[in-house]
Design a protein around this motif. Structure first.
Motif, short mmCIF file in Angstrom:
data_model
loop_
_atom_site.label_atom_id
_atom_site.label_comp_id
_atom_site.label_asym_id
_atom_site.label_seq_id
_atom_site.Cartn_x
_atom_site.Cartn_y
_atom_site.Cartn_z
N SER A 6 87.14 27.96 76.13
CA SER A 6 88.00 27.72 77.29
C SER A 6 87.15 27.37 78.50
CB SER A 6 88.84 28.97 77.59
OG SER A 6 88.01 29.99 78.15
N ILE A 7 87.80 26.82 79.52
CA ILE A 7 87.07 26.47 80.74
C ILE A 7 86.51 27.73 81.40
CG2 ILE A 7 89.07 26.48 82.30
CD1 ILE A 7 87.73 23.83 83.49
N ILE A 8 87.23 28.87 81.30
CA ILE A 8 86.72 30.12 81.86
C ILE A 8 85.46 30.55 81.11
CG2 ILE A 8 87.20 32.60 82.12
CD1 ILE A 8 90.11 31.82 82.76
N GLN A 9 85.45 30.44 79.79
CA GLN A 9 84.25 30.78 79.01
C GLN A 9 83.08 29.89 79.41
OE1 GLN A 9 86.17 30.47 75.12
NE2 GLN A 9 85.50 32.57 74.69
N LYS A 10 83.36 28.61 79.66
CA LYS A 10 82.30 27.69 80.06
C LYS A 10 81.75 28.04 81.44
CE LYS A 10 83.93 24.01 77.08
NZ LYS A 10 84.52 22.67 76.98
N ASP A 11 82.63 28.45 82.36
CA ASP A 11 82.17 28.88 83.69
C ASP A 11 81.30 30.13 83.57
OD1 ASP A 11 83.64 26.81 84.89
OD2 ASP A 11 85.34 28.10 85.35
N PHE A 12 81.73 31.09 82.76
CA PHE A 12 80.98 32.34 82.61
C PHE A 12 79.69 32.13 81.81
CE2 PHE A 12 84.56 34.06 84.59
CZ PHE A 12 84.35 35.39 84.89
N PHE A 13 79.66 31.14 80.93
CA PHE A 13 78.43 30.81 80.19
C PHE A 13 77.33 30.42 81.18
CE2 PHE A 13 75.58 27.77 78.18
CZ PHE A 13 75.20 28.46 77.03
N ARG A 14 77.71 29.72 82.24
CA ARG A 14 76.72 29.29 83.25
C ARG A 14 75.97 30.48 83.83
NH1 ARG A 14 76.94 25.32 86.59
NH2 ARG A 14 74.80 25.96 86.83
N GLU A 15 76.67 31.62 84.00
CA GLU A 15 76.05 32.80 84.60
C GLU A 15 75.17 33.53 83.58
OE1 GLU A 15 75.56 37.01 85.45
OE2 GLU A 15 76.95 36.25 83.95
N LEU A 20 81.08 34.47 75.85
CA LEU A 20 81.65 35.80 76.00
C LEU A 20 83.07 35.87 75.46
CD1 LEU A 20 80.50 36.45 79.68
CD2 LEU A 20 79.33 37.12 77.58
N THR A 21 83.44 37.05 74.98
CA THR A 21 84.82 37.30 74.59
C THR A 21 85.65 37.53 75.85
OG1 THR A 21 84.55 39.69 74.48
CG2 THR A 21 84.02 38.43 72.47
N ILE A 25 84.35 38.95 79.47
CA ILE A 25 84.62 38.24 80.72
C ILE A 25 85.24 39.19 81.73
CG2 ILE A 25 86.13 36.48 81.75
CD1 ILE A 25 85.46 34.74 79.25
N TRP A 26 86.21 39.99 81.30
CA TRP A 26 86.83 40.96 82.21
C TRP A 26 85.80 41.93 82.76
CZ3 TRP A 26 91.53 42.33 78.64
CH2 TRP A 26 92.47 41.31 78.72
N LEU A 27 84.87 42.38 81.92
CA LEU A 27 83.82 43.29 82.40
C LEU A 27 82.96 42.62 83.46
CD1 LEU A 27 82.64 45.04 79.10
CD2 LEU A 27 84.04 46.01 80.93
N LYS A 28 82.68 41.34 83.29
CA LYS A 28 81.86 40.61 84.27
C LYS A 28 82.60 40.37 85.58
CE LYS A 28 78.09 38.86 81.98
NZ LYS A 28 76.80 38.98 82.60
#
Length: 185
Positions: A6-15, A20-21, A25-28
């Motif tokens: 998902s686009i959210i997973q791709k945004d969080f991958f950058r960090e 991430l599951t 993601i919620w934990l982050k």
């Protein structure tokens, strides 16, 4: 990189550099920058849905005030968006931002209402915008561009460039963002 993220997973991958599951993601989301990006993406996803759209718009408004980010669901932002630090960021809703872009604290990306550069900026892919930079007007910024801290930019920038100063100077650099944009998607 799998295309089914998902686009959210791709945004969080950058960090993190990791896929991430939803739970991870919620934990982050304890990080204000990542939390805001999560809410922004949900708001963008449901932007045109009556009930969910209103809900996410209200949630986004709350966190705009709380965190100092003024980025709207109407803003076109490519995957791999990264807010570098918590602090005031203002982006006009008509701005277009490419993929794998970094925006630091204190940045304004604004519309110009008159003159030869009337309009809003369009940023290409892999653009790094440093702290307190101001980008204004109907300009186009190419791919692989660094905009240095405290720069005022109101003119077009070709790809593979470093922009610095006020008035700004533009330098051609082949791999400008090589060490600035990590974990590209």
């Amino acid at each position: 990189m799998a295309e089914n993220h998902s686009i959210i997973q791709k945004d969080f991958f950058r960090e993190s550099g990791k896929w991430l599951t939803t739970f991870q993601i919620w934990l982050k989301c304890f990080n204000p920058n990542l939390h805001y990006v999560y809410i922004l993406r949900k708001s963008q996803k449901y932007h045109k849905t009556p009930i969910l759209g209103l809900y996410w718009k209200l949630v986004l408004r709350h966190f705009q005030i709380k965190y100092g980010f003024q980025i709207y669901p109407e803003t076109e932002i490519g995957e791999g968006f990264y807010l570098g630090h918590w602090g005031m960021v203002a982006i006009n809703p008509k701005v277009i931002i490419g993929k794998n872009c970094n925006i630091a604290q204190g940045v304004s990306i604004a519309q110009s209402n008159r003159g030869k550069q009337k309009g809003t900026p369009k940023l290409g892919d892999e653009v790094w915008v440093g702290p307190n930079a101001v980008i204004a007007g109907g300009i186009t910024i190419g791919d692989n561009v660094i905009i240095a801290p405290n720069t005022y930019l109101s003119e077009d920038v070709p790809s593979n460039s470093l922009v610095i100063g006020n008035p700004c100077r533009i330098f051609n650099i082949a791999n400008a963002t090589e060490d600035y944009i990590n974990n590209r998607v």
